[in-house]
Design an enzyme around this catalytic site. Sequence first.
Site, PDB file in Angstrom:
ATOM      1  N   HIS A  74      18.280 -42.501  75.856  1.00 13.71           N
ATOM      2  CA  HIS A  74      17.379 -43.483  76.464  1.00 13.71           C
ATOM      3  C   HIS A  74      17.578 -43.452  77.973  1.00 13.71           C
ATOM      4  O   HIS A  74      18.720 -43.454  78.451  1.00 13.71           O
ATOM      5  CB  HIS A  74      17.687 -44.881  75.902  1.00 13.71           C
ATOM      6  N   THR A 100      20.034 -47.437  65.420  1.00 13.10           N
ATOM      7  CA  THR A 100      20.014 -48.450  64.373  1.00 13.10           C
ATOM      8  C   THR A 100      18.586 -48.970  64.294  1.00 13.10           C
ATOM      9  O   THR A 100      17.735 -48.556  65.089  1.00 13.10           O
ATOM     10  CB  THR A 100      20.977 -49.610  64.716  1.00 13.10           C
ATOM     11  N   THR A 135      18.120 -34.983  85.136  1.00 13.58           N
ATOM     12  CA  THR A 135      19.146 -33.944  85.334  1.00 13.58           C
ATOM     13  C   THR A 135      20.455 -34.363  84.652  1.00 13.58           C
ATOM     14  O   THR A 135      21.178 -33.516  84.120  1.00 13.58           O
ATOM     15  CB  THR A 135      19.427 -33.678  86.831  1.00 13.58           C
ATOM     16  N   GLU A 188      20.571 -36.464  81.993  1.00 15.01           N
ATOM     17  CA  GLU A 188      20.317 -36.406  80.549  1.00 15.01           C
ATOM     18  C   GLU A 188      20.654 -35.016  80.013  1.00 15.01           C
ATOM     19  O   GLU A 188      21.242 -34.864  78.946  1.00 15.01           O
ATOM     20  CB  GLU A 188      18.854 -36.741  80.248  1.00 15.01           C
TER      21      GLU A 188
HETATM   22  C1  GRF Z   1      13.603 -38.524  78.505  1.00 17.36           C
HETATM   23  O1  GRF Z   1      13.660 -39.230  79.707  1.00 17.36           O
HETATM   24  C2  GRF Z   1      14.286 -39.322  77.425  1.00 17.36           C
HETATM   25  O2  GRF Z   1      15.345 -40.088  77.893  1.00 17.36           O
HETATM   26  C3  GRF Z   1      13.185 -40.218  76.946  1.00 17.36           C
HETATM   27  O3  GRF Z   1      12.019 -39.446  77.019  1.00 17.36           O
HETATM   28  C4  GRF Z   1      12.183 -38.402  77.975  1.00 17.36           C
HETATM   29  C5  GRF Z   1      11.953 -37.126  77.230  1.00 17.36           C
HETATM   30  O4  GRF Z   1      11.986 -36.018  78.016  1.00 17.36           O
HETATM   31  N1  GRF Z   1      13.498 -40.737  75.648  1.00 17.36           N
HETATM   32  P1  GRF Z   1      12.006 -34.573  77.338  1.00 17.36           P
HETATM   33  O5  GRF Z   1      10.864 -34.509  76.329  1.00 17.36           O
HETATM   34  O6  GRF Z   1      13.334 -34.366  76.705  1.00 17.36           O
HETATM   35  O7  GRF Z   1      11.754 -33.638  78.487  1.00 17.36           O
END
Ligand code: GRF
Length: 196
Positions: free
Chosen positions: A117, A149, A180, A182
């Site tokens: 998220h 959950t 970046t 993530e």
């Molecule tokens: C990401 O920012 C993720 O956190 C959110 O949706 C976006 C998806 O990006 N849930 P991608 O499809 O992985 O490029």
Amino acid sequence: MSVQAKNIVILISGTGSNMAAIVRAAERGQWARRHHAQVAAVISNKADAAGLGFAKEHGIATVVVDHKAFDTREAFDTALAADIDRHQPSLVVLSGFMRILTPGFVAHYADRLINIHPSLLPAFTGLNTHQRAIDAGCRFAGCTVHRVTSELDHGEYLDQAVVPVLPNDTAATLAARVLTQEHLIYPRAVERLIAG
Ligand code: GRF
């Protein structure tokens, strides 16, 4: 790969850049050899999700389960689960998968279902996280990998990363900076789970 292989199934709805980061980490880190794990399938609820092309190029099975073809959330989730379960996954990874899942689906994958998220949970559950962080005057933003959950964007936090919010940030520039991070923490969290 042997029958005991730990299968990872990744669900996407669009770009799939987090999915791609996980696939690249699996290749680079030789998860097949080191963890007996592989990304077995990428499933999208949208036929035009860009990430499907990347998955195919990397030799991963792809499936489309179009939510619009189903009358109810339950019917969609039942069909989705059938396609997922074909791979007997050890881990189901939500990666920009833009559907709210039914409690039955979540219960079926209890302890095997994770999400990323784009906020520092518990702040900013739901959508438009980056604009909301800017509007609230946050000095820091980030992302959270968490277990899923039945309560939206809740569940045990597995990893987080923090980025600064800069004075001239827009939602787009902040989103790019968060993304970046993530791409670093999601593969790391997945590897930790499948290695453990
Ligand atoms: C990401 O920012 C993720 O956190 C959110 O949706 C976006 C998806 O990006 N849930 P991608 O499809 O992985 O490029």
